[in-house]
Design an enzyme around this catalytic site. Structure first.
Site, mmCIF file in Angstrom:
data_model
loop_
_atom_site.group_PDB
_atom_site.id
_atom_site.type_symbol
_atom_site.label_atom_id
_atom_site.label_comp_id
_atom_site.label_asym_id
_atom_site.label_seq_id
_atom_site.Cartn_x
_atom_site.Cartn_y
_atom_site.Cartn_z
ATOM 1 N N GLN A 227 0.799 -1.221 0.000
ATOM 2 C CA GLN A 227 0.000 0.000 0.000
ATOM 3 C C GLN A 227 0.836 1.278 0.000
ATOM 4 O OE1 GLN A 227 -2.635 -1.714 3.353
ATOM 5 N NE2 GLN A 227 -4.036 -0.417 2.223
ATOM 6 N N ARG B 39 3.867 0.300 12.867
ATOM 7 C CA ARG B 39 3.602 -1.029 12.331
ATOM 8 C C ARG B 39 3.829 -1.001 10.821
ATOM 9 N NH1 ARG B 39 -2.074 -3.928 11.091
ATOM 10 N NH2 ARG B 39 -1.122 -5.792 10.210
ATOM 11 N N HIS C 199 1.203 -9.124 4.675
ATOM 12 C CA HIS C 199 0.033 -8.257 4.515
ATOM 13 C C HIS C 199 -0.382 -8.302 3.044
ATOM 14 C CE1 HIS C 199 -2.214 -4.727 6.558
ATOM 15 N NE2 HIS C 199 -2.800 -4.925 5.384
ATOM 16 N N GLU D 134 -5.035 -10.460 8.888
ATOM 17 C CA GLU D 134 -6.419 -10.698 8.467
ATOM 18 C C GLU D 134 -6.605 -11.848 7.483
ATOM 19 O OE1 GLU D 134 -7.854 -6.984 6.920
ATOM 20 O OE2 GLU D 134 -7.938 -6.071 8.892
ATOM 21 N N ASN E 109 -7.813 -5.985 14.397
ATOM 22 C CA ASN E 109 -8.086 -4.846 13.527
ATOM 23 C C ASN E 109 -9.578 -4.575 13.596
ATOM 24 O OD1 ASN E 109 -5.428 -4.931 12.761
ATOM 25 N ND2 ASN E 109 -5.802 -5.704 10.696
ATOM 26 N N TYR F 59 -12.922 -1.897 12.816
ATOM 27 C CA TYR F 59 -13.438 -0.723 12.122
ATOM 28 C C TYR F 59 -14.927 -0.444 12.346
ATOM 29 C CZ TYR F 59 -9.059 -0.536 9.492
ATOM 30 O OH TYR F 59 -7.735 -0.430 9.142
ATOM 31 N N GLU G 101 -5.071 -2.123 14.162
ATOM 32 C CA GLU G 101 -5.606 -1.180 13.177
ATOM 33 C C GLU G 101 -6.937 -0.641 13.668
ATOM 34 O OE1 GLU G 101 -6.176 -2.448 9.080
ATOM 35 O OE2 GLU G 101 -4.226 -3.433 9.059
ATOM 36 N N TRP H 222 -4.837 3.201 11.814
ATOM 37 C CA TRP H 222 -4.691 3.001 10.381
ATOM 38 C C TRP H 222 -5.186 4.247 9.687
ATOM 39 C CZ3 TRP H 222 -2.273 -0.552 7.443
ATOM 40 C CH2 TRP H 222 -2.434 -0.400 6.051
ATOM 41 N N GLU I 97 -5.552 1.834 -1.442
ATOM 42 C CA GLU I 97 -6.582 1.130 -0.684
ATOM 43 C C GLU I 97 -7.114 -0.067 -1.491
ATOM 44 O OE1 GLU I 97 -7.444 0.924 2.350
ATOM 45 O OE2 GLU I 97 -9.308 -0.168 2.055
ATOM 46 N N TRP I 98 -6.216 -0.977 -1.856
ATOM 47 C CA TRP I 98 -6.559 -2.256 -2.489
ATOM 48 C C TRP I 98 -7.515 -2.076 -3.682
ATOM 49 C CZ3 TRP I 98 -2.759 -5.067 -0.937
ATOM 50 C CH2 TRP I 98 -2.259 -4.944 0.359
ATOM 51 N N PHE J 289 -7.319 6.929 4.242
ATOM 52 C CA PHE J 289 -7.359 6.609 5.672
ATOM 53 C C PHE J 289 -6.256 7.334 6.454
ATOM 54 C CE2 PHE J 289 -10.351 3.077 6.498
ATOM 55 C CZ PHE J 289 -10.693 2.695 5.212
HETATM 56 C C1 GBH Z 1 -7.804 -3.406 6.737
HETATM 57 O O1 GBH Z 1 -8.795 -4.377 6.559
HETATM 58 C C2 GBH Z 1 -6.539 -3.779 6.013
HETATM 59 O O2 GBH Z 1 -5.685 -4.522 6.855
HETATM 60 C C3 GBH Z 1 -5.801 -2.580 5.464
HETATM 61 O O3 GBH Z 1 -4.800 -3.008 4.591
HETATM 62 C C4 GBH Z 1 -6.783 -1.646 4.786
HETATM 63 O O4 GBH Z 1 -6.171 -0.574 4.144
HETATM 64 C C5 GBH Z 1 -7.739 -1.158 5.849
HETATM 65 O O5 GBH Z 1 -8.419 -2.235 6.394
HETATM 66 C C6 GBH Z 1 -8.802 -0.206 5.332
HETATM 67 O O6 GBH Z 1 -9.676 -0.866 4.467
HETATM 68 O O7 GBH Z 1 -16.502 -4.181 0.303
HETATM 69 O O8 GBH Z 1 -16.883 -6.564 0.404
HETATM 70 O O9 GBH Z 1 -14.903 -5.699 -0.610
HETATM 71 C C7 GBH Z 1 -10.010 -4.102 7.226
HETATM 72 C C8 GBH Z 1 -11.095 -5.119 6.942
HETATM 73 C C9 GBH Z 1 -12.358 -6.215 5.287
HETATM 74 C C10 GBH Z 1 -12.147 -3.879 5.163
HETATM 75 C C11 GBH Z 1 -12.791 -6.239 3.827
HETATM 76 C C12 GBH Z 1 -12.568 -3.895 3.716
HETATM 77 C C13 GBH Z 1 -13.859 -4.976 2.063
HETATM 78 C C14 GBH Z 1 -15.221 -5.580 1.999
HETATM 79 N N1 GBH Z 1 -11.488 -5.089 5.537
HETATM 80 N N2 GBH Z 1 -13.438 -5.009 3.466
HETATM 81 S S1 GBH Z 1 -15.920 -5.500 0.408
#
Ligand code: GBH
Length: 536
Positions: A63, A118, A160, A200, A332, A334, A394, A443, A450-451, A459
């Site tokens: 990331q 981290r 990760h 995770e 972690n 949220y 996180e 975080w 962000e993936w 964030f």
């Molecule tokens: C974390 O995951 C990650 O460890 C981190 O790398 C990331 O940047 C951070 O959260 C913020 O997202 O909409 O169905 O695709 C947290 C848990 C679980 C959050 C999967 C995002 C996507 C669900 N994550 N979710 S979906």
């Protein structure tokens, strides 16, 4: 206090602004006051041992690093996934260039008074197949040395999500190589005091091997279970390498795993079916990994029943190696969602109750702001597994969709409020329910990749200007907030343990001051439940 000491205080207060750090009274309900009471209690109860509370920020290699093909790094599943356009047409090729900019970023952490950082190691940067890549290993040695030089303790994640693309979590043959990789890094970084094996596994298995929205993009009904099975074995392998080769000579170091889960709440708490389904959902998300590691060594009964013949089976030997394979509970956290048993399984999650949202929306569709979910989750973990300590690895919130204006993004008072509300809930769980939290890691340090959402969701506690090739960083209000919170709480905890009040020069005050600032900024908007649209 002597007269001259008073003069020093008066002068520094005039110049810098200051707060008198006093041990707060039991009815002090400010965020600082509650955190001080919570941490003082953790000290008095022996939960912290001889350590201080961990105040950190987090990042992950793919990331932030960029430099995807520099220094002998080989491709990961995420390079391929992003290059195929599957991450909103963004990639981590450059990301925020942490690979080159880390010295500058470390100065920023230091300025914000964080005690820990981290980071994650990119497996494909340090190994090419089973070959070591010295240049990659050296990068993490340098990064670690730079942190320690600046009095920041690293918390290091081995995995990760950036899996070398020769591996696949469905194939057990990666367990041994993961053990070798862990061995190389344990050996290379003897000063690291906190290790996390996997970040995770629920996410990289479900999203990567069931829904196909994360790398490697596999859609399947059962492959995620195989992924999870091998993930637990790989984790246990790394932990056993640690135990047999390193633990005796580094008794101060802790090794664990970090798990995520959204809190599942019964939509109708008076409906036993909703209650039962939410508890089963907690088993399927958190229990899937937590029960083997912190409980029986095996999957929860409800998971075995739910997946029946598809549920993988551990040998007795495997169970013994997985059980107890984490020195602390890494969490972690949220958000939270409701579980509605009147809907068919698979469509039973909802964020509405009687037409009302469970919490305010953010830039991430899945993330609603639910502070009470945090304390509920912490208490649940204590009640079910009673770990010696919990490190929140996180917690954070996103914006960047409603506005892309830098001024707006930097003045992120909504994020300040997010942290105040979540930290309040954490402190209450520690004070009222004896939850043994020993650290809190926000975080993220930086806006980053962000993936699957690319750079659209931010964030960071610091803003990154992605339109400028130099990728300049600007500390946001939320970063400044931590910058004053951490020393204030630390000084107050000190005052509680010694009985001596002390004065610290700070950059900002407590909650009230942040509220006043925001109201000024927002033209008198209401702190509680005001128009926070811009947060998204
Ligand atoms: C974390 O995951 C990650 O460890 C981190 O790398 C990331 O940047 C951070 O959260 C913020 O997202 O909409 O169905 O695709 C947290 C848990 C679980 C959050 C999967 C995002 C996507 C669900 N994550 N979710 S979906």
């Amino acid at each position: 206090m002597t007269l001259s000491a008073l003069r020093v205080i008066a002068v520094s207060c005039l110049l810098l602004g200051c707060a008198l750090a006093q041990c707060p009274s039991g009815d002090d309900s400010s965020v600082q006051g509650l955190l001080t009471q919570a941490i003082s209690k953790a000290k008095a109860d022996g939960v912290l041992g001889d350590k201080d509370f961990i105040w950190g920020t987090a990042t992950a290699a793919y990331q932030v690093e960029g430099a995807w093909n520099e220094g002998g790094r080989v491709p990961s599943l995420w390079d391929n996934f992003a290059h195929e356009g599957k991450a909103s047409n963004d990639t981590g090729d450059v990301a925020v260039d942490f690979y080159h900019k880390y010295p500058e970023d470390i100065q920023m952490m230091k300025q914000l008074n964080f005690t820990h950082f981290r980071y994650s190691i990119s497996w494909p940067r340090v190994m090419n197949g089973l070959q070591r890549n010295e240049e990659g290993i050296q990068f993490y040695k340098d990064l670690t040395a730079e942190l320690l030089k600046n009095n920041i303790e690293p918390v290091v994640t081995l995995f990760h999500w950036d899996l070398p693309d020769i591996y696949d979590w469905r194939n057990e043959s990666l367990v041994e190589p993961f053990g070798q990789y862990a061995d190389i890094m344990f050996e290379a970084l003897p000063d690291v005091k906190y290790w996390l094996t996997l970040n995770e596994p629920w996410v990289f298995c479900k999203l990567g091997y069931q829904w196909g929205v994360y790398a490697p993009g596999v859609v399947s009904e059962t492959d995620f279970l195989t992924c999870g099975h091998n993930a637990l074995k790989a984790h246990a392998k790394a932990y056993s390498v640690w135990k047999t080769k390193y633990q005796a000579s580094r008794p101060d170091t802790k090794v664990g795993i970090t798990l995520n889960a959204d809190w599942r709440a019964a939509l109708d708490p008076t409906n036993p079916d909703d209650v039962a389904l939410s508890s089963k959902e907690m088993d399927l998300v958190l229990g899937w990994f937590a029960e083997p590691v912190y409980g029986s060594g095996d999957y929860p009964q409800s998971l075995k029943e739910h997946f029946a013949a598809d549920a993988p089976v551990f040998t007795e030997e495997e169970k013994a190696s997985i059980k107890g394979s984490s020195d602390f509970f890494g969490l972690n956290f949220y958000t939270a969602i409701y579980v509605d048993s009147t809907k068919p399984y698979g469509q039973h999650e909802t964020v509405h109750r009687n037409g009302e949202l469970i919490g305010e929306e953010t830039a991430s569709e899945w993330l609603h702001i639910v502070p009470w979910g945090f304390s509920t989750m912490l208490k649940y973990i204590k009640n079910v597994w009673n770990p010696p300590s919990i490190i929140v690895t996180e917690n954070g919130v996103s914006d960047g969709r409603a506005s892309t204006d830098k001024e707006t993004l930097v003045n992120d008072y909504g994020r300040v409020k997010f942290y105040q509300d979540y930290l309040t809930e954490m402190a209450k769980a520690m004070i009222e329910d004896d939850v043994p939290v020993t650290g809190y890691i926000a975080w993220s340090l930086l806006d980053n990749f962000e993936w699957s959402q690319g750079y659209a969701e931010r964030f960071g506690l610091t803003h990154v200007d992605f339109d400028d090739p130099a990728l300049p960083r600007t500390v946001k209000k939320s970063g400044e907030y931590f910058g004053s919170l951490i020393p204030n709480v630390t000084a107050q905890v000190e005052a509680c343990s010694t009985g001596n009040d002390s004065t610290v020069a700070t950059q900002g005050g407590d909650q009230q001051q942040w509220q006043d600032d925001w109201q000024q900024q927002d033209g008198g908007d209401n702190w509680e439940g005001g128009d926070q649209q811009w947060l998204r």
